[in-house]
Every structure is written in C-alpha cells, then in structure tokens.
Design an enzyme around this catalytic site. Sequence first.
Site, mmCIF file in Angstrom:
data_model
loop_
_atom_site.group_PDB
_atom_site.id
_atom_site.type_symbol
_atom_site.label_atom_id
_atom_site.label_comp_id
_atom_site.label_asym_id
_atom_site.label_seq_id
_atom_site.Cartn_x
_atom_site.Cartn_y
_atom_site.Cartn_z
ATOM 1 C CD GLU A 95 -3.202 0.398 0.437
ATOM 2 O OE1 GLU A 95 -2.732 1.318 -0.268
ATOM 3 O OE2 GLU A 95 -4.413 0.215 0.586
ATOM 4 C CG ASP A 96 -0.982 4.811 -1.487
ATOM 5 O OD1 ASP A 96 -1.666 4.141 -0.693
ATOM 6 O OD2 ASP A 96 -1.476 5.666 -2.248
ATOM 7 C CG ASP A 99 -5.541 9.154 5.909
ATOM 8 O OD1 ASP A 99 -5.086 9.661 6.935
ATOM 9 O OD2 ASP A 99 -6.356 9.759 5.172
ATOM 10 C CG PHE A 148 -3.255 15.433 0.822
ATOM 11 C CD1 PHE A 148 -4.142 14.375 0.938
ATOM 12 C CD2 PHE A 148 -2.739 15.736 -0.431
ATOM 13 C CE1 PHE A 148 -4.522 13.644 -0.180
ATOM 14 C CE2 PHE A 148 -3.111 15.008 -1.556
ATOM 15 C CZ PHE A 148 -4.003 13.958 -1.427
ATOM 16 N NE ARG A 161 -1.392 8.626 -9.989
ATOM 17 C CZ ARG A 161 -2.174 8.266 -8.955
ATOM 18 N NH1 ARG A 161 -1.632 7.808 -7.862
ATOM 19 N NH2 ARG A 161 -3.482 8.358 -9.048
#
Length: 174
Positions: A95-96, A99, A148, A161
């Site tokens: 996963e990136d 959160d 963020f 990206r």
Amino acid sequence: MLPHPLISAEDIAARVAALGGEIATALPPGPVHVVAVLRGAFVFAADLIRALPREIRCDFLAVRSYGSATETSGGVEITHDLALPIAGQHVLLVEDIVDTGLTLRHLLDRLATRQPASLHVCALLNKTSRRQTKVSADFVGFEIPDRFVVGYGLDHDQRYRNLPYVGTVEETPP
Ligand code: 5GP
C-alpha cells in the site's frame, strides 16, 4: 509550486532497501505473492520487489475510495481485481499509505476470504493519528504527521506521482 519536501529520495531508497531485508526475513519460506494496490503504490512496489531477495509473483488490485480528493468516506470499490489466485500463497499487500485505515481493513477482509497461506501488509507511509478502525501494517516505511502528501506514486488530482520524493501540498478549499 513544487511540493514541500517531507521525505527525500535518498531516505526513501535507504528505507526501501531495509524493508526488503526485513520482509525477506520475516515472511515464511516459499514464493512471495506481491499484490500492489493501484495506483498509489506502483512506484513503491516497483522499488520494493527489487529490494526483496525472494522468489516473487506480482499482481495488482485497483481500488477507488469514495470521498473528496483528499478524504476517504470509507466506501471502497475494487475496480480491477487480481489476475492470479492467492489461495495457499504467502501474500504481501503493498500500500502507498494507511490513513483512516478503512481501505486497508476492507482489502484485508476481502483477501482473507480467498484463503491465502499468510497475509502481510507493507505500507510506505502511515498516519496513525488518523486511524478510524483497528488495522495496522506489518511493515511501515515512515510514520508521518497528519498532512496530505504527494510524490513517489501518490497524487493530488493525478498530479505529482512522478516526484522522486514525498512532499506536502496545501489543500485547496472545496
Ligand atoms: P484510508 O483513509 O482508507 O486509509 O486511505 C485510503 C487511500 O487514501 C490511500 O491508499 C491513498 O490512496 C489515499 N490517501 C490517504 N492519505 C493520503 C495522502 O496524504 N496523500 C495522498 N496522495 N493520498 C492519500
């Protein structure tokens, strides 16, 4: 304006190399079935598999979270499913970022029904302070504050990206 650097490309490379070693040691013997969650994790997964001195198979899941550009509302839809079966496999979900944890909780529940031999999670980034459900990654690249972030695969409205580092952008008001 370019995002403000939070984690440098050099620090990411060093941590990814270390993670590869940690994962290779911790996972049970046998091929590792790496599942990268698209799109945010594709850059991280590409580097991680090359740092993982194990036999691997590679597959992809694409998910869409409902909500605004910067907030998930908890609804998760799999828009592209795995191409390969995972029953009996040692699965590493890549996963990136974790959160609220709602996406990861949903994916773990879905994948567990397919009876993998083991199911581990590696997340590049972790925002523990934002968690809304009890879930955690087995391997974490970096703990980050409640900001963020973009870059190294993560986007804001599909931008950034390709940044080689992780940085912060000011959120635009709705
Ligand atoms: P969750 O809140 O369900 O844990 O996060 C789900 C997804 O929201 C992540 O996989 C990621 O795609 C996106 N997300 C959460 N926080 C951030 C962030 O700081 N930056 C970016 N670009 N995406 C995020």
